[in-house]
Scaffold this active site. Structure first.
Site, short mmCIF file in Angstrom:
data_model
loop_
_atom_site.label_atom_id
_atom_site.label_comp_id
_atom_site.label_asym_id
_atom_site.label_seq_id
_atom_site.Cartn_x
_atom_site.Cartn_y
_atom_site.Cartn_z
N SER A 11 -4.93 42.28 -31.88
CA SER A 11 -5.68 43.46 -32.33
C SER A 11 -6.10 43.25 -33.77
CB SER A 11 -4.81 44.70 -32.23
OG SER A 11 -5.43 45.78 -32.90
N TYR A 56 3.07 48.82 -34.44
CA TYR A 56 2.00 48.13 -33.72
C TYR A 56 1.38 47.01 -34.57
CZ TYR A 56 -2.20 47.54 -30.82
OH TYR A 56 -3.19 47.03 -30.02
N1 LIG Z 1 -7.64 49.68 -26.10
C1 LIG Z 1 -7.98 49.21 -27.28
O1 LIG Z 1 -8.90 49.73 -27.92
C2 LIG Z 1 -7.25 48.01 -27.85
C3 LIG Z 1 -7.62 47.58 -29.14
C4 LIG Z 1 -7.00 46.44 -29.66
C5 LIG Z 1 -6.05 45.78 -28.92
N2 LIG Z 1 -5.69 46.24 -27.67
C6 LIG Z 1 -4.70 45.46 -26.91
O2 LIG Z 1 -5.23 45.16 -25.63
C7 LIG Z 1 -4.16 45.03 -24.66
C8 LIG Z 1 -4.47 45.92 -23.46
O3 LIG Z 1 -4.58 47.25 -23.92
P1 LIG Z 1 -5.16 48.43 -23.00
O4 LIG Z 1 -6.10 49.20 -23.87
O5 LIG Z 1 -5.59 47.93 -21.68
O6 LIG Z 1 -3.81 49.30 -22.87
P2 LIG Z 1 -3.33 50.32 -21.74
O7 LIG Z 1 -4.48 50.87 -21.00
O8 LIG Z 1 -2.38 51.24 -22.43
O9 LIG Z 1 -2.51 49.34 -20.74
C9 LIG Z 1 -1.35 48.72 -21.20
C10 LIG Z 1 -0.83 47.82 -20.09
O10 LIG Z 1 0.36 47.18 -20.57
C11 LIG Z 1 1.36 47.34 -19.57
N3 LIG Z 1 2.73 47.26 -20.08
C12 LIG Z 1 3.34 48.03 -21.00
N4 LIG Z 1 4.64 47.65 -21.13
C13 LIG Z 1 4.83 46.61 -20.28
C14 LIG Z 1 5.93 45.79 -19.94
N5 LIG Z 1 7.14 45.97 -20.50
N6 LIG Z 1 5.75 44.81 -19.02
C15 LIG Z 1 4.56 44.61 -18.43
N7 LIG Z 1 3.47 45.38 -18.67
C16 LIG Z 1 3.60 46.36 -19.59
C17 LIG Z 1 1.07 48.70 -18.96
O11 LIG Z 1 1.77 48.86 -17.73
P3 LIG Z 1 2.33 50.31 -17.23
O12 LIG Z 1 1.18 51.00 -16.56
O13 LIG Z 1 3.41 49.94 -16.28
O14 LIG Z 1 2.82 51.04 -18.42
C18 LIG Z 1 -0.44 48.60 -18.82
O15 LIG Z 1 -0.78 47.84 -17.69
C19 LIG Z 1 -2.88 45.43 -25.42
O16 LIG Z 1 -2.20 44.27 -25.82
C20 LIG Z 1 -3.40 46.18 -26.62
O17 LIG Z 1 -2.50 46.14 -27.71
C21 LIG Z 1 -6.28 47.33 -27.13
#
Ligand SMILES: NC(=O)c1ccc[n+]([C@@H]2O[C@H](COP(=O)([O-])OP(=O)(O)OC[C@H]3O[C@@H](n4cnc5c(N)ncnc54)[C@H](OP(=O)(O)O)[C@@H]3O)[C@@H](O)[C@H]2O)c1
Length: 233
Positions: free
Chosen positions: A139, A154
């Site tokens: 990120s 984070y």
């Molecule tokens: N969204 C953004 O704007 C943004 C920006 C910068 C970086 N990111 C990064 O992008 C990645 C994906 O984010 P997203 O936006 O798709 O987030 P999200 O919609 O909150 O999804 C998070 C995913 O991580 C899984 N997860 C959490 N804890 C876990 C564990 N212990 N073992 C396996 N899976 C686990 C969740 O599963 P459950 O459903 O089981 O909880 C879910 O599938 C992350 O690394 C995040 O930090 C996102």
């Protein structure tokens, strides 16, 4: 290609799985809890039974990652890419006095030690792969130069993930396995919210282009965005 995606039941992970399948790849779709919030992924598995396998993978658990890596070894023997996507965002805007250390440790367990565990146990399969690569989803919050304050758990976890990626990239250079720490953009997911700028499917496109070697990355450091552009460390 055979691609492992963690956190594949929603958000960017689900978009990566769907996009990869449409490109003809085989996806090992890792989910923390197969009994919870996996309806969309299950539909994808039913539609493409030869191409998607839902696998239990709690990245916070050593036992879970080791178990699934052993099963994957029995079934596939080879992997061409690992996408460490699973992540959590918590304790945002909390002052240091308010910060829950328990939540901070949990964040590191998932965002930092999770990818380390996955690489530790799946690397033998990846070493058998063709044009293999590792993508750790980072990120912009992990940038030291652009630290904005108030996001201890984070931001620190993503900075640590960037360092893990840099270290791993040096260690795997001889094996010809590139490692990237990718800022995916501000995406419309549960984490990013619906006001976010980017459809996660667009991010997934960029990441899969990277994995397929369609993008030439010229960055000095492994921290880049989903288009392959260098990020400020
Ligand atoms: N969204 C953004 O704007 C943004 C920006 C910068 C970086 N990111 C990064 O992008 C990645 C994906 O984010 P997203 O936006 O798709 O987030 P999200 O919609 O909150 O999804 C998070 C995913 O991580 C899984 N997860 C959490 N804890 C876990 C564990 N212990 N073992 C396996 N899976 C686990 C969740 O599963 P459950 O459903 O089981 O909880 C879910 O599938 C992350 O690394 C995040 O930090 C996102």
């Amino acid at each position: 290609m055979k691609i492992l995606v963690t956190g594949a039941n929603r958000g960017l992970g689900l978009a990566l799985a769907a996009n990869a399948v449409q490109r003809g790849h085989v996806v090992l779709a890792g989910v923390r809890n197969p009994a919870q919030n996996t309806e969309k992924l299950t539909m994808l598995c039913e539609r493409y039974p030869q191409q998607v396998a839902l696998v239990p993978l709690d990245v916070a658990s050593d036992e879970s990652v080791r178990f699934t890596a052993e099963k994957a070894d029995d079934r596939y023997q080879v992997l061409d890419a690992i996408v460490n996507n699973a992540g959590v965002l918590s304790e945002r805007y909390h002052t240091i006095e308010e910060l829950s250390m328990e939540e901070t440790v949990r964040t590191f367990q998932i965002n930092v030690f999770g990818p380390m565990r996955v690489v530790k146990y799946f690397l033998p399969l990846l070493r058998q792969g063709t044009r293999a690569s590792i993508v750790n989803i980072s990120s912009e919050a992990g940038s030291i130069t652009n630290a904005i304050g108030g996001n201890y758990a984070y931001s620190m976890s993503k900075t640590a993930l960037n360092m893990f990626s840099e270290q791993l990239s040096v260690a795997l250079r001889e094996a010809g396995i590139p490692v990237y720490a990718v800022h995916p953009g501000w995406m419309q997911t549960d984490m990013g919210g619906q006001d976010a700028a980017i459809d996660p499917y667009v991010t997934a496109n960029g990441i899969l282009d990277l994995i397929e070697g369609k993008k030439v990355v010229t960055s000095r450091f492994v921290f880049i965005d989903y288009r392959g552009t260098p990020m400020v460390i």
